[in-house]
Design an enzyme around this catalytic site. Structure first.
Site, PDB file in Angstrom:
ATOM      1  N   GLU A 198       8.404  83.540  87.846  1.00  0.00           N
ATOM      2  CA  GLU A 198       7.912  83.212  89.180  1.00  0.00           C
ATOM      3  C   GLU A 198       8.103  84.448  90.050  1.00  0.00           C
ATOM      4  O   GLU A 198       9.050  85.222  89.845  1.00  0.00           O
ATOM      5  CB  GLU A 198       8.645  82.010  89.779  1.00  0.00           C
ATOM      6  CG  GLU A 198       8.496  80.714  88.991  1.00  0.00           C
ATOM      7  CD  GLU A 198       7.062  80.238  88.855  1.00  0.00           C
ATOM      8  OE1 GLU A 198       6.237  80.569  89.746  1.00  0.00           O
ATOM      9  OE2 GLU A 198       6.753  79.550  87.872  1.00  0.00           O
ATOM     10  N   GLU A 229       2.985  81.498 101.086  1.00  0.00           N
ATOM     11  CA  GLU A 229       2.036  81.124 100.038  1.00  0.00           C
ATOM     12  C   GLU A 229       2.729  80.992  98.689  1.00  0.00           C
ATOM     13  O   GLU A 229       2.415  80.091  97.902  1.00  0.00           O
ATOM     14  CB  GLU A 229       0.909  82.160  99.948  1.00  0.00           C
ATOM     15  CG  GLU A 229      -0.003  82.213 101.155  1.00  0.00           C
ATOM     16  CD  GLU A 229       0.603  82.993 102.311  1.00  0.00           C
ATOM     17  OE1 GLU A 229       1.691  83.597 102.135  1.00  0.00           O
ATOM     18  OE2 GLU A 229      -0.008  82.981 103.407  1.00  0.00           O
ATOM     19  N   HIS A 259       5.992  74.802  90.503  1.00  0.00           N
ATOM     20  CA  HIS A 259       6.182  75.690  89.366  1.00  0.00           C
ATOM     21  C   HIS A 259       7.664  76.045  89.245  1.00  0.00           C
ATOM     22  O   HIS A 259       8.402  76.086  90.226  1.00  0.00           O
ATOM     23  CB  HIS A 259       5.375  76.976  89.554  1.00  0.00           C
ATOM     24  CG  HIS A 259       3.898  76.785  89.441  1.00  0.00           C
ATOM     25  ND1 HIS A 259       3.071  77.753  88.916  1.00  0.00           N
ATOM     26  CD2 HIS A 259       3.092  75.749  89.773  1.00  0.00           C
ATOM     27  CE1 HIS A 259       1.817  77.315  88.940  1.00  0.00           C
ATOM     28  NE2 HIS A 259       1.806  76.101  89.470  1.00  0.00           N
ATOM     29  N   ASP A 289       8.537  75.405  83.144  1.00  0.00           N
ATOM     30  CA  ASP A 289       7.182  75.705  82.680  1.00  0.00           C
ATOM     31  C   ASP A 289       7.199  76.290  81.275  1.00  0.00           C
ATOM     32  O   ASP A 289       6.287  76.036  80.477  1.00  0.00           O
ATOM     33  CB  ASP A 289       6.498  76.667  83.647  1.00  0.00           C
ATOM     34  CG  ASP A 289       6.083  75.988  84.948  1.00  0.00           C
ATOM     35  OD1 ASP A 289       6.316  74.767  85.074  1.00  0.00           O
ATOM     36  OD2 ASP A 289       5.537  76.669  85.833  1.00  0.00           O
TER      37      ASP A 289
END
Length: 230
Positions: free
Chosen positions: A12, A55, A156, A161
């Site tokens: 990430e 974001e 996420h 993941d």
């Protein structure tokens, strides 16, 4: 017969392009040997030494405040490289993660470290496009196609993941019945709680066809990752 070691990996980040100053904030990697999850993993949150754009926060829910006391990349780089070693990396949209990892490695300015090679990856996005042309290829869509339980994936997360991708990858390679054997997952779950890397422990792989009970245990393991990765 030699063992095939593969690392299911995800990251990430603070944004889409390291050339714009974006950095890695989480690495999750899970070991698989001969398509068997061994219970070994590498998982760290990383202080990116910069702010967290809204974001990006909306995607993974990792805040700048949360990352303030987390280690810098250079302090975990050697452990990370030791964990992945020269194993094949299984990544969804591999160019994205590789460019970020290589950017972090290049910032170390160490002559003893080689950058990662895209040629040493298996990109499950490319696999899915080849097998299912014209379909959706994101992780959620593939989980839905293969009936992989991703109900806990509101945001996420690199480790959770990677756990989902492990299931998807096995399905892309032919499915659980042909390749996916079950092992005790307690080491992974313990590492989730302690945020430690356990890359020294040897574990024995049980090479059998998965029973219904073992498949249920795997579903429970995956569910616990989804619930405890943050």
């Amino acid at each position: 017969m030699s063992s095939l070691r593969e690392i299911i990996l995800d990251t990430e980040t603070t944004g889409l392009d390291p050339r714009q100053g974006h950095r890695i904030v989480e690495i999750g990697a899970i070991e698989m040997v001969n398509k068997v999850l061994t219970g070994r993993n590498f998982h760290f949150y990383i202080n990116p030494e910069r702010d967290m754009p809204f974001e990006a926060y909306r995607i993974h829910g990792i805040s700048g405040e949360f990352l303030k006391d987390k280690p810098l990349f250079h302090t975990i780089a050697d452990d990370f490289l030791e964990f992945i070693s020269d194993s094949k990396l299984i990544i969804h949209n591999a160019p994205f993660d590789i460019k970020f990892l290589n950017h972090e490695l290049s910032l170390l300015k160490r002559t003893d470290i080689k950058l990662l090679e895209l040629a040493n990856t298996i990109d499950t996005l490319v696999m899915a496009r080849s097998i299912f042309p014209g379909s959706k290829y994101n992780l959620d869509a593939l989980c839905k196609r293969f009936k992989v339980d991703n109900s806990g994936r509101q945001l996420h997360g690199a480790l959770k993941d990677a756990a989902l991708l492990a299931e998807v990858y096995v399905e892309l390679m032919g499915g659980r019945q042909s390749a996916f054997k079950m092992v005790d997952k307690s080491a992974v779950i313990n590492n989730l709680a302690t945020n430690q890397v356990n890359n020294k422990t040897e574990q024995t792989t049980i090479v059998i066809k998965p029973t219904k009970e073992e498949l249920q245990k795997h579903k429970e393991f995956l569910s616990r990752i989804l619930k405890t990765a943050y």
